[in-house]
Scaffold this active site. Structure first.
Site, short mmCIF file in Angstrom:
data_model
loop_
_atom_site.label_atom_id
_atom_site.label_comp_id
_atom_site.label_asym_id
_atom_site.label_seq_id
_atom_site.Cartn_x
_atom_site.Cartn_y
_atom_site.Cartn_z
N SER A 1 0.85 -1.18 0.00
CA SER A 1 0.00 0.00 0.00
C SER A 1 0.89 1.23 0.00
O SER A 1 1.94 1.26 0.66
CB SER A 1 -0.90 0.01 1.25
OG SER A 1 -1.44 1.29 1.47
N LYS B 1 0.91 -3.60 4.74
CA LYS B 1 -0.14 -4.33 4.03
C LYS B 1 0.44 -5.40 3.10
O LYS B 1 1.50 -5.25 2.51
CB LYS B 1 -1.00 -3.37 3.19
CG LYS B 1 -1.86 -2.44 4.00
CD LYS B 1 -2.91 -3.16 4.84
CE LYS B 1 -3.94 -3.91 4.03
NZ LYS B 1 -4.84 -2.97 3.29
N ASN C 1 -1.81 -7.07 0.47
CA ASN C 1 -3.13 -7.24 -0.13
C ASN C 1 -3.17 -8.43 -1.09
O ASN C 1 -2.18 -8.75 -1.75
CB ASN C 1 -3.52 -5.97 -0.89
CG ASN C 1 -3.73 -4.79 0.05
OD1 ASN C 1 -4.30 -4.94 1.11
ND2 ASN C 1 -3.26 -3.62 -0.36
N ARG D 1 -26.75 -10.25 -43.51
CA ARG D 1 -25.60 -9.55 -42.92
C ARG D 1 -26.15 -8.42 -42.05
O ARG D 1 -27.00 -7.66 -42.52
CB ARG D 1 -24.68 -8.97 -44.01
CG ARG D 1 -24.06 -10.00 -44.94
CD ARG D 1 -22.81 -10.63 -44.37
NE ARG D 1 -21.72 -9.67 -44.31
CZ ARG D 1 -21.00 -9.31 -45.37
NH1 ARG D 1 -21.26 -9.83 -46.56
NH2 ARG D 1 -20.02 -8.44 -45.25
#
Length: 457
Positions: free
Chosen positions: A277, A283, A285, A316
């Site tokens: 972080s 952190k 994560n 088409r």
């Protein structure tokens, strides 16, 4: 500036590996278009419809020789890239060959068949990742077949199970989707050569022969009739990719929860600098799970739009076909990113069996209430047993004492079960052993599925 995170130089590598991004690159598309045109020329030359030298002349053209910016500007005018592509190729051909180039085919034929060639390579990449994920999850489930952990329902502790069982559930969910890939390839990898309204009329009665020959040259399945407006295979591919991402998201959802600070039973593989972080240096994560879940957040919507594009009018369509260009490559990009992260998780996830045991003890025995009730029912009856356990659970929550202690203080329960049988009710291993056969069943078909994934059509 980019309009798609997948194409961004800044965030693209987070969401899709370079190999899949290359499959759907502009150069790869042009190279595939050249392959289609060369195959068409070879087949038509065998039938005496074009000169023998046309196919080698097309094959000598390098996709890197085209000016992408110039083609892009011309595409904005023409509405499709095939028209400026055909003009650019004709300029590179000898004058005597130029009139025969692109004979009988139409814009959508070249782009759809080129797309299918790209899809063949994309499917190969997906299959390789799937086979590796299933192999790693099988090993992980077997290794933790007897590792006790908490089984949770509604995010609350329910009963003991094994970590191997959790992993086997992940593996089974991914395997059942992976098993659908080989038949999907067979349905999707078909050549398109049908001419302006699907009849290849400029080649008269030789149309089916040429179409089948081009398919054989490219290693693709022939189409029984034009699929310009039959887009079930394209929509089905999108649906399969979204389902695959969903199966991977099941694993990612569990990992995010299991890796949370309060649970702490697993950790994603650690790489220096990953999951940090900018504000909180401590952190770690769950980046892999985040990438998978971000793909899952977007994929169902993309798949739904492919189903909407199936409403193609007449021979088409206007717009519906073009819409696919935004959607299918993006789904492959998101799937490839999710697969890459899932592969890293399967190969490197770090379980913490000690923390799993700690969490089993976190509810001071409430996790075993059902096991006690099952034994007590045989002695006191189901209703009486349930009532006693419900009352005891309330006492545990109010007093902080263990369930074993509360139950041991109930004379009727103590007399009905005895000390040894009551103690045995708080052993997680019977529940762990009960999970074992289910793990074996879930993993049994995975070698066969992996072998099927290794086949190339």
């Amino acid at each position: 500036m980019t309009f798609s995170a997948l194409d961004s130089e800044l965030v693209g590598p987070l969401f899709a590996p370079a190999e899949m991004r290359e499959v759907f690159s502009d150069r790869a598309r042009l190279a595939a278009m050249l392959r289609v045109e060369a195959a068409l020329a070879r087949v038509e030359a065998k039938l005496g419809l074009v000169p023998d030298g046309l196919a080698p002349a097309i094959e000598a053209i390098d996709a890197a020789s085209f000016d992408l910016a110039e083609l892009g500007q011309a595409t904005a005018l023409a509405g499709v890239p095939t028209i400026p592509f055909v003009n650019a190729v004709r300029k590179r051909l000898p004058k005597e060959l130029e009139p025969f180039f692109h004979k009988g085919s139409t814009t959508q034929d070249i782009l759809d068949t080129a797309l299918v060639l790209q899809l063949a390579r994309a499917f190969d990449l997906v299959a390789d990742d799937l086979a590796a994920i299933l192999a790693s999850l099988s090993r992980l489930a077997a290794a933790h077949r007897d590792t006790p952990c908490v089984g949770r329902t509604y995010r609350q502790q329910a009963q003991p199970t094994s970590f191997g069982f959790k992993v086997a559930v992940w593996a089974a969910g991914i395997a059942e989707v992976a098993a659908e890939l080989p038949p999907l390839r067979g349905r999707v990898l078909r050549a398109s050569l049908s001419g302006p309204v699907g009849t290849l009329s400029s080649l008269k009665e030789r149309g089916p022969e040429v179409a089948d020959g081009v398919a054989a040259e490219l290693g693709l399945q022939p189409a029984p009739i034009a699929w310009h407006t039959r887009r079930a295979s394209i929509a089905g591919t999108g649906a399969w990719l979204a389902t695959l991402i969903g199966a991977l998201a099941k694993m990612a959802t569990d990992v995010v929860d299991l890796a949370s600070t309060e649970v702490g039973e697993v950790a994603e593989p650690y790489l220096p600098g990953r999951g940090g972080s900018s504000a909180m240096p401590h952190k770690r994560n769950p980046v892999s799970s985040t990438v998978i879940l971000s793909a899952h957040g977007a994929a169902p919507g993309f798949a739904a739009m492919l189903f909407a594009a199936m409403a193609s009018e007449h021979e088409r369509p206007a717009g519906a076909w073009h819409a696919e260009w935004h959607l299918l490559p993006s789904l492959f990009g998101m799937a490839s990113g999710a697969l890459a992260e899932a592969r890293g998780l399967a190969e490197g996830i770090v379980p913490d069996p000690d923390r799993m045991l700690e969490n089993i003890d976190a509810t001071v025995g409430l996790l075993f209430a059902d096991a006690v009730a099952a034994k007590l029912s045989a002695k006191l009856g189901g209703s009486a047993a349930h009532e006693k356990l419900e009352k005891a659970a309330g006492q545990v929550r109010e007093s902080g004492r263990s369930l074993r202690e509360v139950l041991g203080g109930d004379p009727e329960i103590a007399q009905a079960l005895g000390v040894e049988e009551l103690d045995a009710s708080f052993d997680p291993m019977p529940a762990v052993r009960a999970a074992g056969p289910w793990i074996d069943r879930a993993l049994a078909d995975i070698p066969t599925i992996r072998e099927a994934l290794s086949r190339r059509i």
